[in-house]
Design a protein around this motif. Structure first.
Motif, PDB file in Angstrom:
ATOM      1  N   ALA A  87      -7.632  -0.900   1.336  1.00  0.00           N
ATOM      2  CA  ALA A  87      -7.921  -0.034   0.190  1.00  0.00           C
ATOM      3  C   ALA A  87      -8.527   1.294   0.629  1.00  0.00           C
ATOM      4  CB  ALA A  87      -8.863  -0.752  -0.777  1.00  0.00           C
TER       5      ALA A  87
ATOM      6  N   ASP B 170     -14.294  -3.346  -5.395  1.00  0.00           N
ATOM      7  CA  ASP B 170     -14.355  -4.537  -4.549  1.00  0.00           C
ATOM      8  C   ASP B 170     -15.057  -5.660  -5.304  1.00  0.00           C
ATOM      9  OD1 ASP B 170     -13.897  -6.040  -2.337  1.00  0.00           O
ATOM     10  OD2 ASP B 170     -15.323  -5.007  -1.031  1.00  0.00           O
TER      11      ASP B 170
ATOM     12  N   LEU C 286       0.827  -1.200   0.000  1.00  0.00           N
ATOM     13  CA  LEU C 286       0.000   0.000   0.000  1.00  0.00           C
ATOM     14  C   LEU C 286       0.871   1.263   0.000  1.00  0.00           C
ATOM     15  CD1 LEU C 286      -3.107   0.307   0.063  1.00  0.00           C
ATOM     16  CD2 LEU C 286      -2.893   0.842   2.501  1.00  0.00           C
TER      17      LEU C 286
ATOM     18  N   VAL D  12      -7.468   0.620  -7.150  1.00  0.00           N
ATOM     19  CA  VAL D  12      -7.234  -0.381  -6.108  1.00  0.00           C
ATOM     20  C   VAL D  12      -8.398  -1.359  -6.179  1.00  0.00           C
ATOM     21  CG1 VAL D  12      -6.877  -0.820  -3.665  1.00  0.00           C
ATOM     22  CG2 VAL D  12      -6.084   1.315  -4.656  1.00  0.00           C
TER      23      VAL D  12
ATOM     24  N   PHE E  81     -11.884   2.366  -6.072  1.00  0.00           N
ATOM     25  CA  PHE E  81     -11.826   1.071  -5.400  1.00  0.00           C
ATOM     26  C   PHE E  81     -12.900   0.163  -5.973  1.00  0.00           C
ATOM     27  CE2 PHE E  81     -13.085  -1.452  -1.455  1.00  0.00           C
ATOM     28  CZ  PHE E  81     -12.187  -2.463  -1.740  1.00  0.00           C
TER      29      PHE E  81
ATOM     30  N   LYS F 224      -8.767  -6.741   3.077  1.00  0.00           N
ATOM     31  CA  LYS F 224      -8.512  -6.162   1.755  1.00  0.00           C
ATOM     32  C   LYS F 224      -9.219  -4.808   1.612  1.00  0.00           C
ATOM     33  CE  LYS F 224     -10.220  -9.671  -0.494  1.00  0.00           C
ATOM     34  NZ  LYS F 224     -10.659 -10.505   0.645  1.00  0.00           N
ATOM     35  N   SER F 225     -10.495  -4.770   1.977  1.00  0.00           N
ATOM     36  CA  SER F 225     -11.247  -3.516   1.854  1.00  0.00           C
ATOM     37  C   SER F 225     -10.736  -2.468   2.832  1.00  0.00           C
ATOM     38  CB  SER F 225     -12.740  -3.770   2.085  1.00  0.00           C
ATOM     39  OG  SER F 225     -13.255  -4.666   1.123  1.00  0.00           O
TER      40      SER F 225
END
Length: 496
Positions: free
Chosen positions: A227, A300, A203, A340, A298, A223-224
């Motif tokens: 991000a 997801d 990151l 991301v 982002f 993961k979320s």
């Protein structure tokens, strides 16, 4: 005087081309004709203007009224022209003086009571008014947004009567001088993430060089969370970036002054269409990639997006802008966003889990991962697994490093890149890569071996070099060495 000419502006992409509002009164049966390629919303201005003038106690001329919005070949949309049309009718019928109209630009939608309602694109209107040297009169609700532009006088007005009083020199409108709201940006803190040392490092690398990043791993591994903390690691927006970002949101109608200088983060649902993601419509509007300009996009559950939607990201990831073409219209929007993404390793999400709970077949896993095309994955700089942490580690692990010191390191690394080449490493191309990212002898040997083993494309080769250059900048090394390349290669080994 039976003819009045005023200046307003249309919205075409991020531009606000000048529109002359010409109002002519002629003898004949009462009629109200509106010409100049207006859309439905503009044509409805006839009824709004008539009601606004009558409720404001002005006389609505019982003559043949013709309103021309020039140039005639420029599409017009929205309620931007209501105020100019109403004032043009008053000037053409002699109810207000017409000699002072030339020094102003007028934009605003009228309610039936004569109140001025806010319009889209106030910031774009102010930028063009500043270039023309005219004073901009617009609804009071748009004043704080328009005041972000330097060099333009903004006269906010609450209603039609206030504008008329100003033009008649009875009660002058006060120029807007209030400072825009700009509280310190607030982002989720990286200290909330426990463990995941490699993911935190990736990151920071992504933030330092503006690289795209894909996290993959079982559900619930963070993961979320990771991000969502990327915007808090990025350096503050400079004046030009902040203004460009605000202009996009202003045209889209979602800008708020309190978000000034905050990096946007957009997280569309995986059911988003291609037009929603990249922009579109019969009248082109910016999509999520443009609304994420100078910020983070982002995505997801990446494989759950429609494949055609994801493929539309390929060109903007390379070029940093998107051109939307329609039969009669064409608009270009900036789209230099930092991608991301996050995904599970298989449909159930537990492939490789220690307790063997995954029941997905190899064919199901291959089909799931196959939703991501090779060309798209080739454009992602960092692909990193985020493993599941043991419960004991979650209970005993101390809080991770906070965002503030990481942001300071990222800012120093970005400063090195801007001083050397004037742009982040992720934006380097062609000869710039040859000039700034060439490794030493040991690094060249390692990279040659990696290309043969991993079957990297030319694009993958260049992206490894750019990531390695960022890692070298993070350690303030003058040249790219084998250690920097080894970390970059390890961060791009793909989905295992």
């Amino acid at each position: 005087m039976s003819l009045a000419v005023l200046t307003s502006r249309a919205l075409v992409g991020l531009a606000a081309p000048e529109v002359s509002v010409e109002v002519h009164l002629a003898n004949g049966l009462p009629a109200f004709a509106l010409v100049g390629l207006p859309d439905v919303e503009v044509r409805e201005a006839r009824d709004r203007v008539r009601a606004a003038l009558q409720t404001s106690q002005f006389e609505f001329p019982q003559r043949r009224i013709t309103v021309n919005l020039a140039p005639a070949d420029l599409p017009k949309e929205g309620g931007l022209f209501d105020l100019a049309i109403a004032l043009g009718i008053l000037a053409a019928s002699g109810q207000i003086p017409a000699d002072a109209l030339a020094q102003y630009e007028f934009s605003g939608e009228l309610s039936l009571s004569g109140e001025l309602r806010p319009v889209r694109g106030g910031l774009a209107l102010a930028r063009q008014a500043a270039e023309s040297g005219r004073t901009l009169i617009l609804p009071a609700a748009n004043a704080a947004e328009a005041a972000l532009v330097n060099g333009v006088t903004i006269l906010p007005a609450p209603n039609l009567l206030a504008v008329v009083a100003h033009l008649c020199r009875h009660t002058l409108l006060e120029p807007y001088t209030g400072a825009p709201l700009a509280p310190p940006p607030s982002y989720p803190d990286l200290a909330d993430v426990k463990g995941q040392v490699q993911a935190r490092r990736a990151l920071e690398v992504a933030a330092s060089g503006q690289h795209s990043l894909l996290f993959y791993g079982p559900p619930g591994t963070g993961k979320s969370m990771l991000a969502q903390r990327l915007p808090g690691l990025l350096p503050p927006l400079n004046d030009a970036e902040a203004l460009e970002t605000a202009a996009i949101h202003s045209v889209e109608g979602s800008f708020r002054p309190e978000r000034w200088r905050q990096r946007p983060i957009r997280a569309p649902h995986h059911s988003a269409s291609t037009a929603a993601l990249v922009g579109g419509g019969s009248t082109p509007r910016p999509g999520e990639i443009s609304l994420a300009h100078n910020g983070v996009l982002f995505l997801d559950e990446l494989p759950e997006f429609d494949r055609r939607v994801l493929e539309a990201l390929r060109e903007p990831l390379e070029s940093g802008h998107i051109t939307i073409s329609r039969a009669a219209r064409r608009a270009e929007f900036p789209a230099r966003f930092q991608l991301v993404a996050a995904m599970n390793p298989c449909p159930c999400g537990f492939h490789g889990h220690p307790d063997g709970r995954c029941r997905c077949t190899p064919e199901q896993i291959a089909r799931y991962r196959g939703k991501l095309s090779g060309p798209l994955l080739d454009r992602i700089d960092l692909l990193l697994e985020v493993p599941m942490l043991p419960v004991a580690d979650l209970q005993t692990a101390p809080s991770g490093e906070a965002s503030a010191p990481v942001r300071e390191r990222v800012a120093r690394c970005r400063a090195i890149q801007l001083a050397r080449q004037g742009k982040p490493n992720a934006s380097l191309a062609g000869a710039e890569i040859e000039a700034w990212c060439q490794p030493d002898a040991a690094g060249s040997k390692l990279l040659q071996s990696a290309i043969e083993r991993l079957g990297l494309s030319a694009r993958g080769y260049h992206r490894i070099l750019k990531v390695a250059r960022t890692i070298a900048d993070m350690s303030e090394a003058p040249a790219v060495g084998a250690a920097h390349l080894a970390e970059a290669i390890q961060s791009r080994r793909g989905l295992a």
